[in-house]
Write an enzyme that holds these catalytic residues in place. Structure first.
Site, PDB file in Angstrom:
ATOM      1  CD  GLU A  96      -0.935   3.121  -2.091  1.00  0.00           C
ATOM      2  OE1 GLU A  96      -1.382   3.156  -0.769  1.00  0.00           O
ATOM      3  OE2 GLU A  96      -0.973   2.188  -2.236  1.00  0.00           O
ATOM      4  CD  GLU A 154       2.829   0.499   1.091  1.00  0.00           C
ATOM      5  OE1 GLU A 154       4.020   0.789   0.407  1.00  0.00           O
ATOM      6  OE2 GLU A 154       2.456   1.713   0.765  1.00  0.00           O
TER       7      GLU A 154
END
Ligand code: NAD
Length: 697
Positions: free
Chosen positions: A105, A125
């Site tokens: 990210e 995640e």
């Protein structure tokens, strides 16, 4: 500060430096933010490179910050990414080795990205019950396309940088750099130093030719595959939002979804398991730097059900194995079974034929103990009989070279007695595999009174090499897993006496999430095994109340799937459990004999009695030091007994319910006239934690 700053000509380099994988903890984020600010203020700097020291660009969030306020301390990851986007000078991410989760990210927030080949790139995640929370669901679809991005976000598995770099139309990587990554990144940064406007991923559009049909399909698949977990559905919603909502609005939704998921029991359970898995490998008095013995050649004694499966683990890992038996026929049978297993894998397309041959090529057989002399470790898997084990271990003591590790796969015998058959008890250890040993993840590593620390460390490391989840257990009858399951089964049988049917019990616990209820499990394992154990218990614990129903079943020869009949009926060649009128008659007849009027038992009571029986025995194991940590017990149950993953294991489940409530339920069960009040006496540790209002965790 866990990031360094250096200037190379016109380019400033910020290097994440937070071993082992440059987790984006507070110190690392602070370091990047400071570096960014310095570079803005230095007129000599025209571009920036962000890279990672050591073995990663970044593995993402720092797990040491999990669940602590530190994780959100400013600059948090979102603010940091905004600061990068806002840089007046181009920022180039130079990724290598590992670029996962928050690391990816962060890279997606940079203006440019260059990558070394072989870098693992992904958003894992979902594996801890979350969605990416710092723009991953919005930026990845913009650079890789909706379908590739959603597959990566839903699967959580890394993909190699060179594979992603080759995808048509991809905007993830601006350049793949073979050779010196930093030199390549510096050259690239100099090339783009004057480019304006600076490209931002948020300005790209995500698109799909047929979004409605595609997302419907994805939702149906997720509903079927991940029923118990909310995160996969949310991943789909968020990727859909990348098409439907303005970027900043979608980012706010991503953040609120992420924080809501953080609080779900499913995500907390998965995070617990993530930590538990790592914690299982750590042994308090065996430091991580304990030297290990070299294990390059193995021997396995006994080529039966377990011996064959155990051998396969090592063959699969490329280690040669010699298998010893007392008769050639037994060896031939064992080898044929191993070959059959490999053939089946080849047929299913799971294994290449050459590879199967290569693995079989590592297997040799013998009837002569002299052929074991050069093995570094031997694992005994002969009949479960102390006399037979004695013969074997005395022989092994004579022939094995000094320093070789002598392991036993015994499931019930006293490892300390087995060790005492040798002159080298420090080299003896238990390796309790689960059947089928080549498939089941769990390995209980049994630490004898005299087992040397380096032997323990070696076996733990070897277990990892053969991709097992290793949990250390002290010596006791049944070790961690089977000692607990005995209490669970005892409750299952009593429930049937009191009014349930095997189907009802199985269904209730399967609805709770177990892979298989106790009766289907017993039929699979063989009811005769439990029968033998109970016979011992009747002698050892004459005052304990036991259901006799399973014994009556065994007296009829109903041993389970292997005899075509157990608690259920089975059709030849099939594994479907069919409710049996014969068993129902047997149960009812036995109730009449005992004068029991059956009562209707609710699913809640069934689940509570089965699970709290596990929890209480688990608490005893902790107190006795057989298990070192509650999370170790959870790992045993998750990987060896089909305990529902979304509940994080029995001890974690008890914590979630609240130990006070667990004890209260046990007090209620103590009043059941058909059970033993002593059975439900809370283990002292459990009682203490419940009174203190704390948890096993
Ligand atoms: P098995 O009967 O299938 O195999 C035992 C093998 O050992 C046979 O092939 C036999 O010929 C051989 N053997 C017997 N005495 C021997 C000797 N003196 N020297 C060499 N070989 C000899 O049994 P199994 O199910 O494979 O169990 C083996 C061990 O593993 C036992 O200690 C058992 O408690 C343990 N175990 C079994 C399971 C399971 O589910 N079956 C699970 C965990 C542990």
């Amino acid at each position: 500060m866990s990031a360094s700053y250096a200037v190379h000509g016109p380019v400033a380099v910020i290097t994440l430096d937070n071993p082992p994988v440059n987790g984006l903890g507070y110190g690392t984020r602070r370091g990047v933010a400071d570096g960014l600010a310095r570079a803005q203020d230095d007129p000599a700097v025209r571009a920036l490179v962000i890279t990672g020291a050591g073995r990663a660009f970044s593995g993402g969030a720092d797990i040491r910050e999990f669940d602590s306020p530190q994780a959100m301390r400013e600059p948090n990851l979102l603010s940091l990414i905004l600061a990068i986007e806002a840089s007046s000078k181009p920022v180039v991410a130079a990724v290598h080795t590992v670029c996962m989760g928050g690391g990816l990210e962060l890279a997606l927030g940079c203006h440019y990205r260059v990558a070394a080949p072989g870098c693992k790139v992904g958003l894992p995640e979902v594996k801890i019950g979350l969605i990416p929370g710092a723009g991953g669901t919005q930026r990845l679809p913009r650079v890789l396309g909706v379908e590739t991005a959603l597959n990566m976000i839903l699967g959580g598995e890394p993909v190699a940088s060179e594979v992603l770099a080759k995808l048509p139309g991809q905007r993830l990587f601006d350049r793949l750099i073979d050779g010196d990554l930093l030199a390549g990144a510096l050259a690239f940064a100099a090339e783009v130093a004057d480019q304006r406007p600076l490209p931002l991923v948020r300005r790209l559009a995500a698109s799909h030719p047929n979004p409605d049909a595609y997302f419907q399909f994805a939702r149906n698949t997720a509903a079927a595959m991940a029923k118990q977990f909310p995160a996969p559905r949310k991943c789909i919603d968020m990727v859909a939002a990348s098409l439907e909502l303005p970027f900043d609005e979608a980012m706010r939704l991503e953040w609120s979804t992420f924080t809501a998921l953080m609080l779900t029991p499913e995500s907390r359970a998965l995070r617990h398991v993530f930590m538990a898995e790592r914690a299982a490998g750590k042994i308090a008095d065996v430091p991580a730097d304990t030297p290990v013995r070299s294990v390059k050649r193995l021997a396995v004694i006994g080529a039966g059900t377990m011996g064959g499966g155990i051998a396969m683990n090592f063959l699969n890992a490329g280690l040669p194995v010699v298998m010893l038996e007392t008769k050639q026929e037994a060896l031939d049978r064992g080898v044929a079974t191993i070959r059959g297993n490999y053939d089946a894998q080849v047929k299913k397309g799971k294994l290449k034929a050459e590879l199967a041959e290569q693995r079989l090529g590592l297997l040799s057989t013998t009837l002569d103990y002299a052929d074991l002399a050069d093995a570094d470790m031997v694992i005994e898997a002969v009949f479960e009989d102390l006399g037979v084990k004695e013969q074997v271990f005395r022989r092994l003591d004579e022939v094995m070279k000094p320093g070789a590790i002598l392991a036993s796969n015994t499931s019930t015998l006293d490892l300390n007695r087995i060790a005492a058959f040798t002159q080298r008890p420090q080299d003896v250890i238990g390796t309790h595999f689960f059947s089928p040993a080549n498939v089941m993840k769990l390995l209980e590593v049994v630490r004898g009174e005299q087992t040397a620390k380096d032997v323990l460390a070696t076996v733990m490391q070897l277990g990892k090499k053969i991709r097992k989840t290793c949990v250390v257990s002290g010596v006791c009858d049944g070790f961690i897993g089977n000692r607990m399951v005995e209490q669970y089964l005892r409750q299952a049988f009593l429930l049937v006496d009191e009014g349930s049917t095997p189907q009802q019990v199985d269904k209730a616990i399967e609805r709770f999430g177990f892979a298989m209820g106790p009766f289907r499990m017993s039929d699979l394992a063989g009811n005769d095994i439990g029968w033998a154990i109970r016979k011992r218990r009747y002698a050892e614990r004459p005052h304990m109340q036991y259901s006799k129903t399973p014994d009556l079943l065994c007296e009829k020869g109903r041993f389970g799937q292997k005899t075509g009949a157990g608690w259920y009926d089975y059709q030849a060649g099939k594994r479907d459990a069919i409710p049996s009128p014969v068993v129902l008659e047997l149960i009812e007849g036995h109730r009449r004999t005992l004068g029991i009027t059956p009562r209707k038992i609710g699913d809640d009571e069934i689940v509570e009695r089965l699970v709290y029986a596990l929890v209480n025995e688990g608490a005893h194991l902790l107190e006795e030091g057989i298990a070192a940590k509650a999370s170790d017990i959870d790992m045993v149950y998750l990987t060896g007994y089909g305990f529902p993953l979304h509940r994080g294991g029995p001890m974690r489940h008890a914590d979630e319910v609240g130990l006070f409530n667990v004890v209260r339920a046990m007090r209620r069960f103590q009043r059941n006239p058909l059970d033993d009040a002593t059975f439900w006496e809370p283990a002292p540790l459990l009682a203490r934690l419940a009174t203190d209002g704390t948890t096993f965790g």
